[in-house]
Design a protein around this motif. Sequence first.
Motif, short mmCIF file in Angstrom:
data_model
loop_
_atom_site.label_atom_id
_atom_site.label_comp_id
_atom_site.label_asym_id
_atom_site.label_seq_id
_atom_site.Cartn_x
_atom_site.Cartn_y
_atom_site.Cartn_z
N TYR A 125 19.54 -7.01 -0.07
CA TYR A 125 18.36 -7.37 0.09
C TYR A 125 17.45 -6.39 0.63
O TYR A 125 17.85 -5.49 1.41
CB TYR A 125 18.34 -8.62 1.31
N ASP A 126 16.28 -6.25 0.07
CA ASP A 126 15.44 -5.17 0.47
C ASP A 126 14.47 -5.66 1.28
O ASP A 126 13.76 -7.01 1.26
CB ASP A 126 14.50 -4.90 -0.85
N VAL A 127 14.13 -4.92 2.47
CA VAL A 127 12.94 -5.15 3.43
C VAL A 127 11.68 -4.80 2.80
O VAL A 127 11.73 -3.66 2.61
CB VAL A 127 13.51 -4.54 4.72
N ILE A 128 10.76 -5.45 2.49
CA ILE A 128 9.42 -5.08 1.70
C ILE A 128 8.53 -4.61 2.44
O ILE A 128 8.04 -3.27 1.95
CB ILE A 128 8.77 -6.22 1.05
N LEU A 179 23.00 -6.37 5.93
CA LEU A 179 22.90 -6.89 4.58
C LEU A 179 21.44 -6.21 3.99
O LEU A 179 21.15 -6.59 2.78
CB LEU A 179 22.72 -8.27 4.59
N VAL A 180 20.51 -5.73 4.69
CA VAL A 180 19.26 -5.28 4.11
C VAL A 180 19.19 -3.65 3.96
O VAL A 180 19.65 -2.88 4.56
CB VAL A 180 18.11 -5.94 5.21
N CYS A 211 11.84 -10.11 3.19
CA CYS A 211 12.98 -9.48 2.24
C CYS A 211 13.02 -10.27 0.79
O CYS A 211 12.66 -11.22 0.78
CB CYS A 211 14.24 -9.94 2.98
N ARG A 212 13.48 -9.40 0.11
CA ARG A 212 13.91 -10.11 -1.47
C ARG A 212 15.05 -9.60 -1.72
O ARG A 212 15.64 -8.61 -1.29
CB ARG A 212 12.70 -9.71 -2.41
N VAL A 213 15.68 -10.18 -2.94
CA VAL A 213 16.96 -9.61 -3.25
C VAL A 213 16.58 -8.28 -4.21
O VAL A 213 15.86 -8.32 -4.76
CB VAL A 213 17.42 -10.62 -4.55
N GLY A 214 17.50 -7.62 -3.74
CA GLY A 214 17.58 -6.17 -4.43
C GLY A 214 18.53 -5.80 -5.17
O GLY A 214 19.51 -6.44 -5.76
N ALA A 215 18.77 -4.19 -5.51
CA ALA A 215 19.79 -3.92 -6.47
C ALA A 215 20.77 -3.16 -5.61
O ALA A 215 21.90 -2.80 -6.21
CB ALA A 215 19.07 -3.13 -7.55
#
Length: 208
Positions: free
Chosen positions: A189-192, A112-113, A179-183
Amino acid sequence: MTDPLDWPIVVTDRCADACADAFGFGDRERARDWLTDAIADRGEVTDTLPGPVRGRRSPSGYFLLVPGSFVLPLAPYRRAPEHWAATNCVPFPRSRSREDPLTLRGNALLSLVHFLPHAVERFQERAGADPDPAVALAQLLDRISPTVRATRRSPSWSGTRDADFYLVAGPGDEYCLPCRVGAHETRPYDVITCIIRDSRTEGVRNGS
């Protein structure tokens, strides 16, 4: 003859490659392992597909369906009777964001990431990983995939900023990846970044 709905599924190289491309694994065997786990946990053989993937075709008229995630067209497996061969991997359009990362672990969660370059760079710096970003990402995935889980709160030692959730991994929860919601459509989800407790003791080169 057994019921075709009960036949075992063989994940072909073509199917694993399609999965790696669709979900961003970048590695055939990692994609195959994830597919095998998902098939065992949630897969069902069917000849009727739901709306988002309705109209797809398969050589046999049957599919392996994991609802909300992907569909695999099936063909009779030539090397073994009463087995299916999965010939392709078709992700559900815009469905991945509805999966709750807090309910998943391991490769199912990692599917998912999407790892932002900054996260890989921080792993390289803090863990002495390979200078090639692609190799470093593979090293990071190998390190965290056996134990990774998602939590709403970061470990107390991390001192990190707020995020939608955190990946935590390692025998002593020494890895924290906000992690945050991404595009990204299939990896929503994006791993920051990548934070490692006492990173001076970490090392991944030469298998260490």
